[in-house]
Design a protein around this motif. Sequence first.
Motif, PDB file in Angstrom:
ATOM      1  N   ILE A   1      -6.482   2.201  -1.953  1.00  0.00           N
ATOM      2  CA  ILE A   1      -5.551   1.281  -2.499  1.00  0.00           C
ATOM      3  C   ILE A   1      -5.511   0.110  -1.239  1.00  0.00           C
ATOM      4  O   ILE A   1      -5.557  -1.095  -1.403  1.00  0.00           O
ATOM      5  N   PHE A   2      -5.732   0.338   0.018  1.00  0.00           N
ATOM      6  CA  PHE A   2      -5.807  -0.359   1.103  1.00  0.00           C
ATOM      7  C   PHE A   2      -6.948  -1.373   1.059  1.00  0.00           C
ATOM      8  O   PHE A   2      -7.033  -2.497   1.213  1.00  0.00           O
TER       9      PHE A   2
ATOM     10  N   CYS B   1       1.022  -1.425  -0.048  1.00  0.00           N
ATOM     11  CA  CYS B   1      -0.054  -0.015  -0.037  1.00  0.00           C
ATOM     12  C   CYS B   1       0.815   1.263   0.059  1.00  0.00           C
ATOM     13  O   CYS B   1       0.643   2.245  -0.628  1.00  0.00           O
ATOM     14  N   VAL B   2       1.835   1.323   0.823  1.00  0.00           N
ATOM     15  CA  VAL B   2       2.725   2.485   0.896  1.00  0.00           C
ATOM     16  C   VAL B   2       3.452   2.699  -0.404  1.00  0.00           C
ATOM     17  O   VAL B   2       3.647   3.872  -1.007  1.00  0.00           O
TER      18      VAL B   2
ATOM     19  N   ARG C   1      -6.659   7.055  -3.837  1.00  0.00           N
ATOM     20  CA  ARG C   1      -6.041   7.608  -2.610  1.00  0.00           C
ATOM     21  C   ARG C   1      -5.647   6.433  -1.656  1.00  0.00           C
ATOM     22  O   ARG C   1      -5.677   5.152  -1.937  1.00  0.00           O
ATOM     23  N   PHE C   2      -4.853   6.576  -0.828  1.00  0.00           N
ATOM     24  CA  PHE C   2      -4.048   5.500   0.234  1.00  0.00           C
ATOM     25  C   PHE C   2      -5.297   4.635   0.613  1.00  0.00           C
ATOM     26  O   PHE C   2      -5.106   3.408   0.676  1.00  0.00           O
TER      27      PHE C   2
ATOM     28  N   THR D   1       1.065   8.480  -6.776  1.00  0.00           N
ATOM     29  CA  THR D   1       0.962   9.794  -6.432  1.00  0.00           C
ATOM     30  C   THR D   1       1.794  10.657  -7.300  1.00  0.00           C
ATOM     31  O   THR D   1       1.208  11.638  -7.907  1.00  0.00           O
TER      32      THR D   1
ATOM     33  N   TRP E   1       0.959   3.606  -3.253  1.00  0.00           N
ATOM     34  CA  TRP E   1       0.726   5.063  -3.086  1.00  0.00           C
ATOM     35  C   TRP E   1       1.671   6.089  -3.387  1.00  0.00           C
ATOM     36  O   TRP E   1       1.431   7.011  -4.060  1.00  0.00           O
ATOM     37  N   SER E   2       2.931   5.670  -3.041  1.00  0.00           N
ATOM     38  CA  SER E   2       4.065   6.673  -3.256  1.00  0.00           C
ATOM     39  C   SER E   2       4.253   6.845  -4.935  1.00  0.00           C
ATOM     40  O   SER E   2       4.373   7.869  -5.284  1.00  0.00           O
TER      41      SER E   2
END
Length: 208
Positions: A102-103, A83-84, A98-99, A91, A87-88
């Motif tokens: 994704i989660f 997820c991190v 959005r995060f 973006t 998202w990174s």
Amino acid sequence: MNRELIKYPFYIIMHPFNGFWDLKYDRTQRNNVIISFVILFLLIITNILSSEYSGFIVNIMNPDDMNSLMEIAYVVVPVLFWCVANWSLTTLMNGEGRFVDIFTSTCFALVPLIVINFPWIWLSKVISLQETAFYYFFSSFAVFWSLFLLFVGNMTIHQYSPSKTIGMILLTVVAMGFIAFICLLFFSLTQQMVSFVNVVYKELALRR
């Protein structure tokens, strides 16, 4: 949690394109997050039970050596890193997700790992050696189904083309490896600093 919310994960895995589209634009985002945490918890339970109670024919682990905390980490850490990292990258590459999108899409994509693998924990106790092919087939099918759902979910929430989604997934996997390396380096440096401080403290204590 009403019956419709319980049915929703099964609707998504059977109708992924429509399901993930509804998931992205669903106004009841709070309910989706709650369901996502429930799915993650059930996957952790499935993972622990599989390591502890699977039949000896297919269980490569010694139940006596099982560490529940490690089994939890085997589920939570990859999901968190994914997820991190996703998202990174998205973006920076005009991803619309959005995060939280994704989660939730990631957790919903993991449902086949629960639905298929959980019954086989108990079926593995009664199958013969010749029937283990069915066990491995369904285990592999669950993984490929989840990967397909992860692909569709990623493509839908970010509004990417299929080719861009594949490229983004590959970059996300690379980023996950980089994050894991940074975390290991951080913990290693922290451990060395703690050891250094401990040695200095002992030296000072002995000189008194």
